[in-house]
Design an enzyme around this catalytic site. Structure first.
Site, PDB file in Angstrom:
ATOM      1  CD1 TRP A  30      -1.942  -2.020   1.783  1.00 51.41           C
ATOM      2  CD2 TRP A  30      -2.960  -1.207   0.184  1.00 51.41           C
ATOM      3  NE1 TRP A  30      -3.365  -3.246   1.723  1.00 51.41           N
ATOM      4  CE2 TRP A  30      -3.655  -2.250   0.347  1.00 51.41           C
ATOM      5  CE3 TRP A  30      -3.281  -0.441  -1.196  1.00 51.41           C
ATOM      6  CZ2 TRP A  30      -4.716  -3.214  -0.629  1.00 51.41           C
ATOM      7  CZ3 TRP A  30      -4.551  -1.014  -1.864  1.00 51.41           C
ATOM      8  CH2 TRP A  30      -4.626  -2.215  -1.929  1.00 51.41           C
ATOM      9  CG  ASP A  76      -3.246   4.241   4.389  1.00 49.99           C
ATOM     10  OD1 ASP A  76      -4.431   3.779   5.249  1.00 49.99           O
ATOM     11  OD2 ASP A  76      -3.130   3.614   3.059  1.00 49.99           O
ATOM     12  CE  LYS A 102      -9.008  -2.777   4.033  1.00 52.15           C
ATOM     13  NZ  LYS A 102      -7.359  -2.364   3.605  1.00 52.15           N
TER      14      LYS A 102
HETATM   15  C1  LIG Z   1      -7.222  -1.615   1.863  1.00 48.64           C
HETATM   16  C2  LIG Z   1      -6.168  -0.911   2.286  1.00 48.64           C
HETATM   17  C3  LIG Z   1      -6.156  -0.190   1.049  1.00 48.64           C
HETATM   18  C4  LIG Z   1      -6.329   0.425  -0.268  1.00 48.64           C
HETATM   19  O1  LIG Z   1      -8.340   0.464   0.373  1.00 48.64           O
HETATM   20  P1  LIG Z   1      -8.961   1.013  -0.558  1.00 48.64           P
HETATM   21  O2  LIG Z   1     -10.025   1.684   0.151  1.00 48.64           O
HETATM   22  O3  LIG Z   1      -9.407  -0.903  -1.455  1.00 48.64           O
HETATM   23  O4  LIG Z   1      -8.271   1.877  -1.512  1.00 48.64           O
HETATM   24  C5  LIG Z   1      -5.253   1.354   1.206  1.00 48.64           C
HETATM   25  N1  LIG Z   1      -4.486   0.978   2.035  1.00 48.64           N
HETATM   26  C6  LIG Z   1      -4.168   0.215   3.267  1.00 48.64           C
HETATM   27  C7  LIG Z   1      -2.586  -0.257   4.244  1.00 48.64           C
HETATM   28  C8  LIG Z   1      -5.494  -0.724   3.483  1.00 48.64           C
HETATM   29  O5  LIG Z   1      -5.235  -1.473   4.165  1.00 48.64           O
END
Ligand SMILES: *Cc1c(COP(=O)(O)O)cnc(C)c1O
Length: 361
Positions: free
Chosen positions: A101, A171, A195
């Site tokens: 990511w 993030d 998540k």
């Molecule tokens: C799942 C995830 C993403 C991507 O998320 P989307 O909403 O599918 O774009 C980005 N960063 C992390 C850390 C993730 O776990």
């Protein structure tokens, strides 16, 4: 009704209390004769929902007054582009690449300017967090970017990097609200909600007010300019209404549980059950450096692909689902977010103990 234990990395398990409440309110939300899905986002009823959600989130994370909370769409992935669009005034940014990511965010930023990887753990399949105490951060970098919990690899920062005075963008998708955070250390604190918070379809971004300006890269779409969203309190266009309502319910649930200190303790307890087992197992082993382990995502392997597959299949039959690891790591991964009860982790370890007995040669 039979609920399984769902170890999915995302979309992921939600608190049963929240799902039940939503079901009860489905046909008739608090006497208004309709579902929240059917409600105008300009109605007083909905305004109360989104305002309460924001306030509860602010309470949970002690969000300082000089930060805006935005409820956005496009997933975390779209936000990878929004960060440079809104922050890359010098067209330069530092990225710490600790997993897929972070790498995707880094690649996306290269579309907009000079994104520099100042550290990476790719040399060892992202199984650790690099030393970030004295990185070579460019003088003119507009920000330093991290992915604080690496969902796929199961690593997490337990100490924030030394950004040398630059804005920190993080993030936190897979650790959002799993423990307290000092928001004042960040310029941007954001994540997709699917998540650890709610159903897929919403990103929550907590952004320091002075970073929300009209000075964005040329060509930035109206919708992706944070100022557009901030000025309209996330109601510039139709927001993901039902999703925000569900997130709001989870915030109330977290408050009722005792807040993020309590969640942190619970999460530490749950993770310890699994990690202690892995550390003593003769069949299974964790794939991550001990100091950098995530409390949320726990990857592990047997070292034998066929045995891993057998494990995943038998676990599923026993009501323990979505344990297959990411294809780049192989093996297994147990995601044990806020809503995973301790009993689920105990059941998993019980199952692993039995599996080890039966399969250790
Ligand atoms: C799942 C995830 C993403 C991507 O998320 P989307 O909403 O599918 O774009 C980005 N960063 C992390 C850390 C993730 O776990």
């Amino acid at each position: 009704m039979a609920r399984i234990y769902n170890f999915s990395a995302g979309p992921a398990v939600l608190p049963e209390e929240v799902l039940k409440e939503a079901a009860e309110e489905m046909m008739d939300y608090r006497g208004c004769g309709m579902s929240v899905m059917e409600m105008s986002h300009r109605s007083k009823m909905y305004d109360d929902i989104i305002k309460a959600a924001e306030q509860d989130l602010r309470d949970l994370l002690n969000v300082p007054d000089n930060y805006k909370v935005l409820f956005l769409q496009g997933g975390a992935y779209q936000f990878f582009a929004e960060v440079p669009m809104n922050l890359m005034k010098n067209k330069k940014a530092a990225y710490i690449v600790t997993g897929q990511w972070a790498k995707k965010a880094y690649k996306e930023a290269q579309i907009y300017g000079d994104a520099v990887a100042v550290a990476s753990s790719e040399d060892k399949t992202f199984s650790y967090i690099p030393d970030c105490s004295d990185l070579d951060i460019p003088e003119d970098a507009d920000y330093v970017y991290i992915c604080e919990n690496n969902t796929i690899y199961g690593t997490a920062y337990h100490k924030l990097p030394n950004t040398k005075g630059k804005i920190l963008v993080s993030d936190v998708s897979s650790k959002f609200l799993s423990e307290p955070a000092d928001i004042s250390k960040y310029g941007v604190y954001y994540g997709g909600v699917q998540k650890n918070i709610g159903p897929a379809g919403c990103v929550i971004a907590i952004i320091r007010e002075d970073l929300i300006t009209d000075d964005v890269l040329p060509g930035t779409p109206t919708m992706l300019k944070w100022k557009t969203q901030a000025d309209a309190d996330s109601l510039f266009n139709t927001p993901p209404c039902y999703n925000i309502y569900m997130c709001g319910k989870v915030f109330k649930w977290l408050k009722n549980m005792g807040g993020l200190e309590v969640m942190k303790q619970r999460n530490e307890e749950k993770a310890a059950i699994l990690y202690d087992f892995l550390d003593n197992s003769k069949l299974f082993k964790g794939t991550v450096v001990k100091e950098d382990r995530s409390l949320m995502n726990v990857p592990f392997i047997t070292g034998d692909k066929d045995l891993d597959a057998k494990f995943v299949a038998e676990a599923k039959a026993a009501g323990l689902e979505n344990l297959k690891g990411h294809r780049t790591v192989g093996g297994m991964r147990a995601s044990i977010y806020n809503a995973m009860p301790k009993a689920g982790v105990e059941k998993l370890v019980e199952f692993m103990t039995q599996f080890e007995k039966e399969n250790l040669k």
